[in-house]
Motif scaffolding. Structure first.
Motif, short mmCIF file in Angstrom:
data_model
loop_
_atom_site.label_atom_id
_atom_site.label_comp_id
_atom_site.label_asym_id
_atom_site.label_seq_id
_atom_site.Cartn_x
_atom_site.Cartn_y
_atom_site.Cartn_z
N VAL A 172 39.29 50.34 51.30
CA VAL A 172 40.42 49.77 50.55
C VAL A 172 39.90 48.80 49.50
O VAL A 172 40.38 48.78 48.36
CB VAL A 172 41.43 49.09 51.49
N GLU A 173 38.91 47.98 49.87
CA GLU A 173 38.34 47.03 48.91
C GLU A 173 37.74 47.74 47.69
O GLU A 173 37.75 47.21 46.60
CB GLU A 173 37.27 46.17 49.59
N ASN A 174 37.24 48.96 47.88
CA ASN A 174 36.63 49.72 46.79
C ASN A 174 37.63 50.59 46.02
O ASN A 174 37.25 51.25 45.06
CB ASN A 174 35.50 50.60 47.32
N CYS A 175 38.89 50.58 46.43
CA CYS A 175 39.91 51.38 45.76
C CYS A 175 40.24 50.76 44.40
O CYS A 175 40.56 49.58 44.30
CB CYS A 175 41.17 51.47 46.62
N SER A 176 40.19 51.57 43.36
CA SER A 176 40.42 51.06 42.01
C SER A 176 41.85 51.27 41.52
O SER A 176 42.18 50.87 40.42
CB SER A 176 39.45 51.75 41.04
N HIS A 177 42.69 51.90 42.32
CA HIS A 177 44.05 52.19 41.87
C HIS A 177 45.12 51.62 42.80
O HIS A 177 46.13 52.26 43.08
CB HIS A 177 44.23 53.70 41.68
N ILE A 178 44.93 50.38 43.26
CA ILE A 178 45.89 49.70 44.14
C ILE A 178 47.27 49.62 43.47
O ILE A 178 48.30 49.74 44.13
CB ILE A 178 45.40 48.28 44.50
N LEU A 211 42.89 41.55 53.61
CA LEU A 211 43.23 42.39 52.45
C LEU A 211 44.57 42.04 51.82
O LEU A 211 44.80 42.35 50.65
CB LEU A 211 43.29 43.86 52.87
N ILE A 212 45.46 41.41 52.57
CA ILE A 212 46.84 41.24 52.11
C ILE A 212 46.93 40.51 50.77
O ILE A 212 47.55 41.01 49.83
CB ILE A 212 47.70 40.56 53.18
N GLU A 213 46.29 39.37 50.66
CA GLU A 213 46.33 38.61 49.40
C GLU A 213 45.74 39.42 48.24
O GLU A 213 46.29 39.43 47.14
CB GLU A 213 45.61 37.28 49.53
N ARG A 214 44.64 40.10 48.49
CA ARG A 214 43.98 40.90 47.45
C ARG A 214 44.90 42.04 46.99
O ARG A 214 45.00 42.32 45.79
CB ARG A 214 42.68 41.47 48.00
N LEU A 215 45.58 42.69 47.93
CA LEU A 215 46.49 43.78 47.58
C LEU A 215 47.67 43.28 46.76
O LEU A 215 48.06 43.89 45.77
CB LEU A 215 46.99 44.49 48.84
N ILE A 216 48.24 42.14 47.15
CA ILE A 216 49.39 41.59 46.43
C ILE A 216 48.98 41.09 45.04
O ILE A 216 49.73 41.24 44.09
CB ILE A 216 50.07 40.49 47.26
N THR A 217 47.78 40.55 44.94
CA THR A 217 47.29 40.12 43.62
C THR A 217 47.15 41.32 42.69
O THR A 217 47.53 41.26 41.53
CB THR A 217 45.94 39.39 43.76
N ALA A 218 46.63 42.42 43.22
CA ALA A 218 46.44 43.63 42.42
C ALA A 218 47.76 44.35 42.13
O ALA A 218 47.88 45.03 41.10
CB ALA A 218 45.49 44.59 43.13
N ASN A 219 48.74 44.19 43.02
CA ASN A 219 50.02 44.88 42.88
C ASN A 219 51.13 44.02 43.48
O ASN A 219 51.47 44.18 44.65
CB ASN A 219 49.95 46.24 43.56
#
Length: 176
Positions: free
Chosen positions: A38-44, A64-72
């Motif tokens: 998931v960390e390496n996914c470029s299309h969050i 991962l939650i904060e990183r996912l929300i920041t990206a999307n």
């Protein structure tokens, strides 16, 4: 509206069943088997929903939650776990998950969790007594979370033998 799922689960059999059930309901699902994937996914940003297993072979999905929300920022996240505890549920919601479910969960329950906001914590005015076994489970889960999932460090903190802690963790969570 896009119906794309990011699904993080390291149990391949459960993942296969869940992916097929979501696909049958017209969702596009991309399955990831590890936190690193998931960390390496470029299309969050292309996902609408994220269903995250809490404990995986390579870590804990709460990171991962904060990183996912920041990206999307529009991404709706539900955490799914076989090791449900009040401490991790509160932490997941505070980090930005919309809900938290204990395994096993039916597909309809999972989909409903994305539309329902997690219930607020009970008011402190009305204390509820939990059983001694449940209190022990909650204490262990809080210590495990504080130690980043490290069993040895948690056992030292709780002044418990590591094997004893492992045996307690392999048991099903105590119901309230």
């Amino acid at each position: 509206m896009s119906k794309r799922f990011l699904y993080l689960e390291d149990d391949e059999i459960l993942a296969g069943v869940t992916v097929r059930a979501l696909a049958a309901r017209d969702y596009q699902v991309e399955h990831f088997a590890s936190v690193a994937a998931v960390e390496n996914c470029s299309h969050i940003a292309s996902f609408t929903f994220a269903l995250l297993d809490l404990k995986l072979e390579d870590g804990n999905s709460l990171s991962l939650i904060e990183r996912l929300i920041t990206a999307n920022p529009a991404l709706k996240i539900v955490v799914l776990t076989g090791y449900a505890s009040l401490a991790t549920a509160v932490q997941a919601v505070k980090l930005g998950a919309v809900n938290y479910l204990a395994k096993p969960a039916a597909i309809d329950d999972i989909l409903q969790a994305f539309t329902e906001v997690a219930a607020p914590a009970p008011e402190l005015d009305e204390p509820t007594e939990m059983s001694l076994r449940r209190r022990e489970w909650e204490t262990i889960q809080a210590a495990l979370t504080a130690n980043g999932g490290n069993i040895s460090a948690t056992a030292r903190q709780l002044k418990m033998h590591r094997r004893t802690l492992q045996r307690k963790l392999h048991k099903r969570p105590v119901s309230e």
